[in-house]
Every structure is written in C-alpha cells, then in structure tokens.
Scaffold this motif. Structure first.
Motif, PDB file in Angstrom:
ATOM      1  N   LYS A 296       0.865  -1.190   0.000  1.00  8.99           N
ATOM      2  CA  LYS A 296       0.000   0.000   0.000  1.00  8.99           C
ATOM      3  C   LYS A 296       0.899   1.236   0.000  1.00  8.99           C
ATOM      4  O   LYS A 296       1.774   1.363   0.860  1.00  8.99           O
ATOM      5  CB  LYS A 296      -0.907   0.034   1.258  1.00  8.99           C
ATOM      6  N   VAL A 297       0.677   2.144  -0.950  1.00  6.36           N
ATOM      7  CA  VAL A 297       1.443   3.381  -1.030  1.00  6.36           C
ATOM      8  C   VAL A 297       0.498   4.551  -0.753  1.00  6.36           C
ATOM      9  O   VAL A 297      -0.619   4.587  -1.279  1.00  6.36           O
ATOM     10  CB  VAL A 297       2.110   3.546  -2.413  1.00  6.36           C
ATOM     11  N   PHE A 298       0.958   5.512   0.067  1.00  4.86           N
ATOM     12  CA  PHE A 298       0.092   6.625   0.482  1.00  4.86           C
ATOM     13  C   PHE A 298       0.673   7.941  -0.012  1.00  4.86           C
ATOM     14  O   PHE A 298       1.067   8.810   0.782  1.00  4.86           O
ATOM     15  CB  PHE A 298      -0.063   6.628   2.013  1.00  4.86           C
ATOM     16  N   ARG A 299       0.706   8.110  -1.337  1.00  6.79           N
ATOM     17  CA  ARG A 299       1.321   9.311  -1.888  1.00  6.79           C
ATOM     18  C   ARG A 299       0.468  10.558  -1.707  1.00  6.79           C
ATOM     19  O   ARG A 299       0.968  11.676  -1.783  1.00  6.79           O
ATOM     20  CB  ARG A 299       1.621   9.111  -3.388  1.00  6.79           C
ATOM     21  N   ASP A 300      -0.837  10.385  -1.447  1.00  9.52           N
ATOM     22  CA  ASP A 300      -1.729  11.545  -1.317  1.00  9.52           C
ATOM     23  C   ASP A 300      -1.831  12.060   0.118  1.00  9.52           C
ATOM     24  O   ASP A 300      -2.620  12.955   0.397  1.00  9.52           O
ATOM     25  CB  ASP A 300      -3.136  11.181  -1.801  1.00  9.52           C
ATOM     26  N   VAL A 301      -1.061  11.462   1.037  1.00 11.09           N
ATOM     27  CA  VAL A 301      -1.122  11.887   2.440  1.00 11.09           C
ATOM     28  C   VAL A 301       0.178  12.576   2.800  1.00 11.09           C
ATOM     29  O   VAL A 301       1.254  11.967   2.746  1.00 11.09           O
ATOM     30  CB  VAL A 301      -1.329  10.664   3.376  1.00 11.09           C
ATOM     31  N   GLU A 302       0.074  13.852   3.161  1.00 12.24           N
ATOM     32  CA  GLU A 302       1.265  14.608   3.553  1.00 12.24           C
ATOM     33  C   GLU A 302       1.569  14.404   5.032  1.00 12.24           C
ATOM     34  O   GLU A 302       0.669  14.237   5.826  1.00 12.24           O
ATOM     35  CB  GLU A 302       1.063  16.108   3.255  1.00 12.24           C
TER      36      GLU A 302
END
Length: 302
Positions: A296-302
């Motif tokens: 799981k990759v969370f690129r949209d969470v800063e």
C-alpha cells in the motif's frame, strides 16, 4: 479538507458500529469513513474509526487481537446468548463451581478453538443473515469457525441470586465472546449467557486512547480534528519500521520495489516505510531476503 487518520471512539451502548460511522461521516464532512470490527449495539468500548486514506489500513487493524472485559451469568440461557434475549433455559444451582474449577475450564479454552456462530449474528448463509432467520424462528446448521483465544482470565465471581463470573479475554477477530460464555457454562455443566461486555483494547488502541461522541461533537465545532486524530503510521505500529533516504522516498511514492542490505526483522512480512522527515509513505512486504515490494502506497497523504 480531507482528513487521514484513525479515531479511536468509545462506542456507547445503544449504537451500532454503522451508526458511529454515519455520525462521524456527518460531523467530519468526510466521505471515506469505516470501522475496524463490529461491536453489537449493547456492547460498549473501543471502536477504531478510519478516515480518508486510513480506510486502506482497516483490514490490518481489524486483524489485530482484541481484548474484552465481561461477565457471564450462570443458571440461565437465552436465545441470543446474551442479556438481550429471551430465556430458553433456567435451572436452580445447588452447588456452585469453585474458583479452581472455573479457572481450569477457562484455561482449557485458551488456544485455537472452534466456534459455531450464534443464530443472532450477522453471518450470511445462502445470502441471508443469520439474525434475519432467527427473528423468524428459524434455526439452521452453521459451520464451525476456527478462532484464537490468547488469554482467558478469571477476575472474580458474584455468588448471589444470579451467580456471575467476571473475566477478561484476548482473542482474534471473528471470536464471538457470547458463544465463549455459553461454552464456558457447558464446561461447568450449567446453562449460561453473557450479561455484560466492554471492549477494552483493539489493536494498538485502549480505552484510555478513546474519545467520546460528545468530545467529537466539540471538535467538529472547533475544527481541531488533529487534536484527536491518530496518525496512520501509529495505527499499524505492530509492524516493523524502516526509514528511507530522499532518493528511496521518490521510488517508494512511485511504487517501486526496494533492494536493501539490512531489512528490519518482521514476523508478518509487513514493514512501515517512513521518510527521514517522519512522513508515513507506505506498507511494503518482504518478498525475499532484502527485496521489498509495495503493498500500500500513500502518496496523497502529507
């Protein structure tokens, strides 16, 4: 503003888990909201609620052990296996089991056991939920399920008109504590039912971590959600942790595999990936020694 994180809620009695999700969805003005393990309406306690990208972690949180404190009343059985049902059996108890007999019975139930889901449950059989059939007076055959009881501890006993055993239990997901209470009674040769239950821990969260519905309503008015929202990385803190370089961070956010010389030890194969600034980036799985692939990759969470 989209919120990403986990809200450990102290669910009160009288609400379904779905009720709590709906309430938080309205208060937080968020579309993506989900819970991590159903609690019956009359059961209170820890209910982690996931918001935004944290909903993608719900499956892992749900798989973590849960701990309950409860009571089982001896001498009376109900159709729902708890205090909300109709009495289907009642006996006079002339000789109460001793503490040592109760402890022995409880210890015999620790480990992997089989449970038959109660008729009053949300399990689906042939497309219909069991509780829908139960309400029509139907009883059908159910397949036993394997669950894990990690610990089943005797806390004490009330020896009055309604003899009641108090306990804590730590168990895997899918465990029906109601059924555990009935099966404990069977081991003591007595009808029984669960008369009280509170979930005191779910995964990483305990009652002390929880917020009430009243506190959530206050936060909704002030907009200070970050004061009660727990980070996504913390929600799966049982997984190993690895910090990556800036160059590796770019690769992670683009879903690339990582080849590393000294990966952290992991029991379940999952590793939390963080940037050197502390940002939670992804969950990776160790495919083979030193080779990590994205789960799981969370690129949209800063």
């Amino acid at each position: 503003m989209t919120l990403h994180g986990v809200l450990p809620v102290r669910k009160p009695k009288g609400f379904t888990s779905h009720d709590i999700v709906g309430k938080i969805r309205r208060l937080a003005k968020q579309k993506r909201v989900g819970h991590t393990g159903t609690l019956d309406p009359e059961v209170e306690g820890v209910l982690p609620i996931c918001l935004g990208q944290a909903t993608r972690l719900a499956e892992y949180i749900q798989d973590m052990p849960k701990k309950y404190r409860g009571s089982v009343t001896l001498g009376t059985a109900t159709d729902t296996e708890d205090q909300t049902g109709q009495v289907i059996e009642k006996v006079a108890i002339h000789n109460l089991p001793t503490e040592s007999e109760i402890v022995y019975a409880m210890k015999s139930m620790v480990g992997e056991i089989e449970q038959v889901p109660p008729m009053y449950s949300a399990v689906k059989v042939n497309g219909k939920r069991l509780y829908e059939l139960a309400r029509k007076g139907e009883v059908i055959e159910r397949k036993a399920r394997r669950v894990q009881i990690y610990d089943f501890e005797f806390l004490g006993m009330d020896r009055g008109e309604k003899p009641t055993i108090h306990f804590t239990v730590t168990c895997s997901k899918g465990t029906y504590v109601r059924t555990l209470c009935v099966d404990l009674g069977k081991k003591l040769d007595l009808p029984s039912h669960m008369s009280y239950l509170i979930r005191i821990q779910s995964g990483s969260y305990s009652l002390e971590d929880c917020v009430t519905l009243e506190q959530i309503e206050t936060v909704a008015n002030t907009g200070d959600w970050q004061s009660i929202l727990h980070s996504m990385g913390e929600a799966v803190s049982t997984f190993s942790k690895m910090i990556v370089s800036e160059a590796q961070e770019f690769a992670v956010l683009n879903g690339k595999a990582l080849q590393v010389e000294d990966p952290p030890e992991t029991k379940d194969g999952l590793i939390r990936i963080f940037s050197d600034t502390g940002r939670f980036l992804a969950l990776y799985r160790e495919k083979e020694k030193g080779l990590l692939i994205p789960e799981k990759v969370f690129r949209d969470v800063e």
